[in-house]
Design a protein around this motif. Structure first.
Motif, PDB file in Angstrom:
ATOM      1  N   ASP A 117     -23.665 -26.573  38.761  1.00  0.00           N
ATOM      2  CA  ASP A 117     -23.770 -26.407  37.312  1.00  0.00           C
ATOM      3  C   ASP A 117     -24.802 -25.335  36.996  1.00  0.00           C
ATOM      4  O   ASP A 117     -25.896 -25.340  37.550  1.00  0.00           O
ATOM      5  CB  ASP A 117     -24.179 -27.723  36.645  1.00  0.00           C
ATOM      6  CG  ASP A 117     -24.421 -27.535  35.168  1.00  0.00           C
ATOM      7  OD1 ASP A 117     -23.418 -27.366  34.439  1.00  0.00           O
ATOM      8  OD2 ASP A 117     -25.595 -27.511  34.751  1.00  0.00           O
ATOM      9  N   GLU A 118     -24.446 -24.411  36.087  1.00  0.00           N
ATOM     10  CA  GLU A 118     -25.364 -23.343  35.649  1.00  0.00           C
ATOM     11  C   GLU A 118     -25.399 -23.270  34.134  1.00  0.00           C
ATOM     12  O   GLU A 118     -25.674 -22.226  33.567  1.00  0.00           O
ATOM     13  CB  GLU A 118     -24.895 -22.005  36.217  1.00  0.00           C
ATOM     14  CG  GLU A 118     -24.837 -21.973  37.725  1.00  0.00           C
ATOM     15  CD  GLU A 118     -24.320 -20.655  38.265  1.00  0.00           C
ATOM     16  OE1 GLU A 118     -23.392 -20.081  37.668  1.00  0.00           O
ATOM     17  OE2 GLU A 118     -24.866 -20.213  39.284  1.00  0.00           O
ATOM     18  N   GLY A 124     -24.425 -29.000  30.712  1.00  0.00           N
ATOM     19  CA  GLY A 124     -24.183 -29.792  31.910  1.00  0.00           C
ATOM     20  C   GLY A 124     -22.709 -29.930  32.256  1.00  0.00           C
ATOM     21  O   GLY A 124     -21.824 -29.540  31.499  1.00  0.00           O
ATOM     22  N   THR A 125     -22.466 -30.486  33.429  1.00  0.00           N
ATOM     23  CA  THR A 125     -21.113 -30.731  33.928  1.00  0.00           C
ATOM     24  C   THR A 125     -21.023 -32.203  34.308  1.00  0.00           C
ATOM     25  O   THR A 125     -21.870 -32.708  35.035  1.00  0.00           O
ATOM     26  CB  THR A 125     -20.812 -29.843  35.157  1.00  0.00           C
ATOM     27  OG1 THR A 125     -20.943 -28.464  34.782  1.00  0.00           O
ATOM     28  CG2 THR A 125     -19.416 -30.084  35.693  1.00  0.00           C
ATOM     29  N   VAL A 172     -21.291 -38.858  36.775  1.00  0.00           N
ATOM     30  CA  VAL A 172     -22.673 -38.355  36.780  1.00  0.00           C
ATOM     31  C   VAL A 172     -22.721 -37.053  35.986  1.00  0.00           C
ATOM     32  O   VAL A 172     -21.729 -36.331  35.883  1.00  0.00           O
ATOM     33  CB  VAL A 172     -23.214 -38.120  38.215  1.00  0.00           C
ATOM     34  CG1 VAL A 172     -23.313 -39.415  38.974  1.00  0.00           C
ATOM     35  CG2 VAL A 172     -22.381 -37.110  38.966  1.00  0.00           C
ATOM     36  N   LEU A 173     -23.893 -36.771  35.445  1.00  0.00           N
ATOM     37  CA  LEU A 173     -24.126 -35.538  34.706  1.00  0.00           C
ATOM     38  C   LEU A 173     -24.973 -34.607  35.554  1.00  0.00           C
ATOM     39  O   LEU A 173     -26.077 -34.973  35.962  1.00  0.00           O
ATOM     40  CB  LEU A 173     -24.838 -35.838  33.381  1.00  0.00           C
ATOM     41  CG  LEU A 173     -25.370 -34.644  32.597  1.00  0.00           C
ATOM     42  CD1 LEU A 173     -24.241 -33.681  32.223  1.00  0.00           C
ATOM     43  CD2 LEU A 173     -26.123 -35.116  31.368  1.00  0.00           C
ATOM     44  N   GLY A 196     -11.118 -36.636  42.333  1.00  0.00           N
ATOM     45  CA  GLY A 196     -11.912 -36.908  41.142  1.00  0.00           C
ATOM     46  C   GLY A 196     -11.600 -35.927  40.042  1.00  0.00           C
ATOM     47  O   GLY A 196     -10.574 -35.237  40.062  1.00  0.00           O
ATOM     48  N   LYS A 197     -12.519 -35.878  39.087  1.00  0.00           N
ATOM     49  CA  LYS A 197     -12.342 -35.005  37.934  1.00  0.00           C
ATOM     50  C   LYS A 197     -13.706 -34.575  37.426  1.00  0.00           C
ATOM     51  O   LYS A 197     -14.713 -35.233  37.676  1.00  0.00           O
ATOM     52  CB  LYS A 197     -11.561 -35.728  36.839  1.00  0.00           C
ATOM     53  CG  LYS A 197     -12.202 -37.023  36.383  1.00  0.00           C
ATOM     54  CD  LYS A 197     -11.295 -37.830  35.494  1.00  0.00           C
ATOM     55  CE  LYS A 197     -11.929 -39.185  35.172  1.00  0.00           C
ATOM     56  NZ  LYS A 197     -11.069 -40.016  34.351  1.00  0.00           N
ATOM     57  N   PHE A 198     -13.729 -33.457  36.715  1.00  0.00           N
ATOM     58  CA  PHE A 198     -14.955 -33.043  36.055  1.00  0.00           C
ATOM     59  C   PHE A 198     -14.623 -32.306  34.768  1.00  0.00           C
ATOM     60  O   PHE A 198     -13.495 -31.851  34.566  1.00  0.00           O
ATOM     61  CB  PHE A 198     -15.889 -32.237  36.973  1.00  0.00           C
ATOM     62  CG  PHE A 198     -15.352 -30.940  37.501  1.00  0.00           C
ATOM     63  CD1 PHE A 198     -15.536 -29.761  36.800  1.00  0.00           C
ATOM     64  CD2 PHE A 198     -14.690 -30.897  38.724  1.00  0.00           C
ATOM     65  CE1 PHE A 198     -15.068 -28.564  37.302  1.00  0.00           C
ATOM     66  CE2 PHE A 198     -14.221 -29.705  39.228  1.00  0.00           C
ATOM     67  CZ  PHE A 198     -14.410 -28.535  38.516  1.00  0.00           C
ATOM     68  N   ALA A 199     -15.613 -32.256  33.884  1.00  0.00           N
ATOM     69  CA  ALA A 199     -15.462 -31.613  32.584  1.00  0.00           C
ATOM     70  C   ALA A 199     -16.723 -30.817  32.287  1.00  0.00           C
ATOM     71  O   ALA A 199     -17.817 -31.186  32.705  1.00  0.00           O
ATOM     72  CB  ALA A 199     -15.213 -32.651  31.503  1.00  0.00           C
ATOM     73  N   LEU A 200     -16.547 -29.737  31.544  1.00  0.00           N
ATOM     74  CA  LEU A 200     -17.649 -28.832  31.252  1.00  0.00           C
ATOM     75  C   LEU A 200     -18.266 -29.142  29.891  1.00  0.00           C
ATOM     76  O   LEU A 200     -17.637 -28.973  28.858  1.00  0.00           O
ATOM     77  CB  LEU A 200     -17.158 -27.381  31.287  1.00  0.00           C
ATOM     78  CG  LEU A 200     -16.408 -26.963  32.556  1.00  0.00           C
ATOM     79  CD1 LEU A 200     -16.076 -25.479  32.506  1.00  0.00           C
ATOM     80  CD2 LEU A 200     -17.175 -27.307  33.815  1.00  0.00           C
TER      81      LEU A 200
END
Length: 97
Positions: free
Chosen positions: A48-49, A53-54, A64-65, A77-81
């Motif tokens: 993450d930059e 957060g991501t 988790v953040l 899994g999955k992630f969101a920006l």
């Protein structure tokens, strides 16, 4: 939904709102250059930059953040920006199995 494989000729994929990103994410909470996925051998690391957060949810684990931090992607899994995976307009799913 579209599926993207990690290109063999790349070691890093950039994600964000900027049109020059490898994966353009039209999420209002995403930064222009939000995060990157680095290939390290057979492993993939999400870095993450961003400002917001991501959010990452690996199957079987709690969400988790990441804030200016990184996590090794494993399994599915999955992630969101910039927003929770529960409320994201754009959700990115991964499968490292």
């Amino acid at each position: 939904m579209r599926t993207i494989g990690f290109p063999r000729d790349k070691s890093v994929l950039i994600l964000g709102r900027e049109n020059t990103c490898d994966i353009v994410v039209q999420e209002k909470t995403a930064s222009r250059l939000h995060a990157r996925i680095e290939r390290k051998g057979v492993q993939y690391v999400l870095v993450d930059e961003s400002t917001n957060g991501t959010y990452v949810a690996i199957e079987g684990d709690r969400e988790v953040l990441l804030r200016r931090d990184s996590v090794m992607l494993r399994g599915r899994g999955k992630f969101a920006l910039g927003t929770s995976t529960d409320t994201a307009v754009v959700l990115i799913q991964f499968d490292c199995s």
